[in-house]
Write a protein that holds these residues in place. Structure first.
Motif, PDB file in Angstrom:
ATOM      1  N   PHE A  77     -11.904  14.959  -1.386  1.00  0.00           N
ATOM      2  CA  PHE A  77     -10.555  14.925  -0.961  1.00  0.00           C
ATOM      3  C   PHE A  77     -10.056  16.056  -0.957  1.00  0.00           C
ATOM      4  CE2 PHE A  77      -5.989  13.982  -1.108  1.00  0.00           C
ATOM      5  CZ  PHE A  77      -5.937  13.186  -0.146  1.00  0.00           C
ATOM      6  N   THR A  78      -9.875  16.910  -2.181  1.00  0.00           N
ATOM      7  CA  THR A  78      -9.413  18.268  -2.279  1.00  0.00           C
ATOM      8  C   THR A  78      -9.740  19.327  -1.138  1.00  0.00           C
ATOM      9  OG1 THR A  78      -8.820  17.623  -4.395  1.00  0.00           O
ATOM     10  CG2 THR A  78      -8.693  19.887  -3.804  1.00  0.00           C
ATOM     11  N   LEU A  79     -11.089  19.347  -0.991  1.00  0.00           N
ATOM     12  CA  LEU A  79     -11.711  19.999  -0.004  1.00  0.00           C
ATOM     13  C   LEU A  79     -11.609  19.813   1.497  1.00  0.00           C
ATOM     14  CD1 LEU A  79     -15.040  20.954  -1.997  1.00  0.00           C
ATOM     15  CD2 LEU A  79     -12.962  22.363  -1.824  1.00  0.00           C
ATOM     16  N   GLY A  80     -11.004  18.581   1.655  1.00  0.00           N
ATOM     17  CA  GLY A  80     -10.652  18.283   3.087  1.00  0.00           C
ATOM     18  C   GLY A  80     -11.888  17.459   3.651  1.00  0.00           C
ATOM     19  N   LYS A  81     -13.025  17.318   3.025  1.00  0.00           N
ATOM     20  CA  LYS A  81     -14.314  16.650   3.354  1.00  0.00           C
ATOM     21  C   LYS A  81     -14.041  15.061   3.195  1.00  0.00           C
ATOM     22  CE  LYS A  81     -17.279  20.102   1.427  1.00  0.00           C
ATOM     23  NZ  LYS A  81     -18.711  20.148   0.592  1.00  0.00           N
ATOM     24  N   LEU A  82     -12.789  14.608   2.873  1.00  0.00           N
ATOM     25  CA  LEU A  82     -12.720  13.070   2.844  1.00  0.00           C
ATOM     26  C   LEU A  82     -11.242  12.984   3.143  1.00  0.00           C
ATOM     27  CD1 LEU A  82     -13.121  10.005   2.248  1.00  0.00           C
ATOM     28  CD2 LEU A  82     -12.737  10.639  -0.100  1.00  0.00           C
ATOM     29  N   LYS A  83     -10.826  12.529   4.230  1.00  0.00           N
ATOM     30  CA  LYS A  83      -9.335  12.122   4.517  1.00  0.00           C
ATOM     31  C   LYS A  83      -9.270  10.710   4.452  1.00  0.00           C
ATOM     32  CE  LYS A  83      -8.871  16.184   7.785  1.00  0.00           C
ATOM     33  NZ  LYS A  83     -10.035  16.708   7.407  1.00  0.00           N
ATOM     34  N   VAL A  84      -8.048  10.451   4.049  1.00  0.00           N
ATOM     35  CA  VAL A  84      -7.547   9.091   3.849  1.00  0.00           C
ATOM     36  C   VAL A  84      -6.517   8.812   4.675  1.00  0.00           C
ATOM     37  CG1 VAL A  84      -6.650   7.149   2.108  1.00  0.00           C
ATOM     38  CG2 VAL A  84      -8.355   9.119   1.360  1.00  0.00           C
ATOM     39  N   LYS A  85      -6.576   7.536   5.424  1.00  0.00           N
ATOM     40  CA  LYS A  85      -5.670   6.910   6.350  1.00  0.00           C
ATOM     41  C   LYS A  85      -5.171   5.664   5.630  1.00  0.00           C
ATOM     42  CE  LYS A  85      -4.758   6.136  11.106  1.00  0.00           C
ATOM     43  NZ  LYS A  85      -5.225   5.676  12.368  1.00  0.00           N
ATOM     44  N   GLY A  86      -4.017   5.400   5.492  1.00  0.00           N
ATOM     45  CA  GLY A  86      -3.769   4.065   5.043  1.00  0.00           C
ATOM     46  C   GLY A  86      -3.270   4.328   3.398  1.00  0.00           C
ATOM     47  N   SER A  87      -3.888   3.084   2.789  1.00  0.00           N
ATOM     48  CA  SER A  87      -3.268   3.104   1.162  1.00  0.00           C
ATOM     49  C   SER A  87      -4.046   4.065   0.431  1.00  0.00           C
ATOM     50  CB  SER A  87      -3.478   1.656   0.887  1.00  0.00           C
ATOM     51  OG  SER A  87      -3.305   1.874  -0.519  1.00  0.00           O
ATOM     52  N   MET A  88      -3.327   5.127  -0.119  1.00  0.00           N
ATOM     53  CA  MET A  88      -3.892   5.926  -1.382  1.00  0.00           C
ATOM     54  C   MET A  88      -4.334   5.228  -2.535  1.00  0.00           C
ATOM     55  SD  MET A  88      -4.292   9.099   0.152  1.00  0.00           S
ATOM     56  CE  MET A  88      -4.607   9.972  -1.486  1.00  0.00           C
ATOM     57  N   GLY A  89      -3.401   4.221  -2.573  1.00  0.00           N
ATOM     58  CA  GLY A  89      -3.645   3.279  -3.870  1.00  0.00           C
ATOM     59  C   GLY A  89      -5.056   2.712  -3.698  1.00  0.00           C
ATOM     60  N   ILE A  90      -5.430   2.081  -2.541  1.00  0.00           N
ATOM     61  CA  ILE A  90      -6.692   1.375  -2.590  1.00  0.00           C
ATOM     62  C   ILE A  90      -7.791   2.305  -2.501  1.00  0.00           C
ATOM     63  CG2 ILE A  90      -8.339   0.183  -0.721  1.00  0.00           C
ATOM     64  CD1 ILE A  90      -5.563  -1.280   0.076  1.00  0.00           C
ATOM     65  N   ALA A  91      -7.562   3.869  -1.991  1.00  0.00           N
ATOM     66  CA  ALA A  91      -8.628   4.892  -2.079  1.00  0.00           C
ATOM     67  C   ALA A  91      -8.786   5.314  -3.619  1.00  0.00           C
ATOM     68  CB  ALA A  91      -8.062   5.772  -1.069  1.00  0.00           C
ATOM     69  N   ALA A  92      -7.685   5.242  -4.279  1.00  0.00           N
ATOM     70  CA  ALA A  92      -8.032   5.507  -5.838  1.00  0.00           C
ATOM     71  C   ALA A  92      -8.608   4.444  -6.360  1.00  0.00           C
ATOM     72  CB  ALA A  92      -6.775   5.832  -6.388  1.00  0.00           C
ATOM     73  N   LYS A  93      -8.211   3.386  -6.119  1.00  0.00           N
ATOM     74  CA  LYS A  93      -8.872   2.260  -6.903  1.00  0.00           C
ATOM     75  C   LYS A  93     -10.377   2.157  -6.384  1.00  0.00           C
ATOM     76  CE  LYS A  93      -8.306  -2.836  -7.641  1.00  0.00           C
ATOM     77  NZ  LYS A  93      -7.453  -3.942  -7.288  1.00  0.00           N
ATOM     78  N   LEU A  94     -11.029   2.365  -5.291  1.00  0.00           N
ATOM     79  CA  LEU A  94     -12.202   2.278  -4.618  1.00  0.00           C
ATOM     80  C   LEU A  94     -12.987   3.412  -5.506  1.00  0.00           C
ATOM     81  CD1 LEU A  94     -14.314   1.536  -2.585  1.00  0.00           C
ATOM     82  CD2 LEU A  94     -13.449   3.020  -1.269  1.00  0.00           C
ATOM     83  N   SER A  95     -12.315   4.619  -5.482  1.00  0.00           N
ATOM     84  CA  SER A  95     -13.000   5.764  -6.235  1.00  0.00           C
ATOM     85  C   SER A  95     -13.481   5.382  -7.597  1.00  0.00           C
ATOM     86  CB  SER A  95     -12.131   7.082  -6.306  1.00  0.00           C
ATOM     87  OG  SER A  95     -12.609   7.733  -7.045  1.00  0.00           O
ATOM     88  N   SER A  96     -12.383   4.576  -8.525  1.00  0.00           N
ATOM     89  CA  SER A  96     -12.550   4.329  -9.883  1.00  0.00           C
ATOM     90  C   SER A  96     -13.827   3.092 -10.126  1.00  0.00           C
ATOM     91  CB  SER A  96     -11.444   3.839 -10.511  1.00  0.00           C
ATOM     92  OG  SER A  96     -10.952   2.553  -9.963  1.00  0.00           O
ATOM     93  N   MET A  97     -13.886   2.339  -9.035  1.00  0.00           N
ATOM     94  CA  MET A  97     -14.771   1.295  -8.885  1.00  0.00           C
ATOM     95  C   MET A  97     -16.134   1.633  -8.836  1.00  0.00           C
ATOM     96  SD  MET A  97     -12.853  -1.662  -7.181  1.00  0.00           S
ATOM     97  CE  MET A  97     -12.963  -3.250  -7.856  1.00  0.00           C
ATOM     98  N   LEU A  98     -16.228   2.797  -8.030  1.00  0.00           N
ATOM     99  CA  LEU A  98     -17.706   3.139  -7.459  1.00  0.00           C
ATOM    100  C   LEU A  98     -18.362   4.055  -8.588  1.00  0.00           C
ATOM    101  CD1 LEU A  98     -17.398   3.749  -3.555  1.00  0.00           C
ATOM    102  CD2 LEU A  98     -18.467   1.992  -5.076  1.00  0.00           C
ATOM    103  N   ASP A  99     -17.292   4.573  -9.672  1.00  0.00           N
ATOM    104  CA  ASP A  99     -17.811   5.531 -10.714  1.00  0.00           C
ATOM    105  C   ASP A  99     -18.879   4.999 -11.574  1.00  0.00           C
ATOM    106  OD1 ASP A  99     -16.583   7.940  -9.576  1.00  0.00           O
ATOM    107  OD2 ASP A  99     -14.952   7.767 -11.344  1.00  0.00           O
TER     108      ASP A  99
END
Length: 99
Positions: A77-99
């Motif tokens: 996300f920081t490097l711009g390789k991943l862009k998020v459209k919509g809920s950032m909260g869901i993206a963060a939750k998704l990230s933690s669930m896949l770790d």
């Protein structure tokens, strides 16, 4: 969409129980994967990407790296390789669930 990516996403579906959202991985011309995690058992759906609560725009190669753990979601996300459209909260939750 590459079959190995679809299989990798399917293998991770049980980890997404409790996400309570529809998430789309949009790989542009390579296609997209929509994951419906609103029910008791998450599944890959054929819903339109626009129906998703959170759309993750990422190249197919980077999605492969993300799924296999070779690319950190926050770094992508920081490097711009991943862009998020919509809920950032869901993206963060998704990230933690896949770790």
């Amino acid at each position: 969409m590459d079959n190995s990516i679809l299989e990798a996403v399917e293998a991770r579906l049980p980890q997404l129980r409790g996400l309570n959202a529809i998430v789309a991985f949009d790989c542009g011309d390579d296609g997209s994967i929509v994951v419906d995690a609103t029910g008791p058992t998450p599944e890959i759906s054929d819903d339109d990407v626009s129906d998703a609560d959170c759309i993750l725009k990422i190249s197919q190669a980077n999605l492969q790296k993300l799924i296999t753990g070779k690319l950190d979601p926050m770094l992508a996300f920081t490097l711009g390789k991943l862009k998020v459209k919509g809920s950032m909260g869901i993206a963060a939750k998704l990230s933690s669930m896949l770790d």
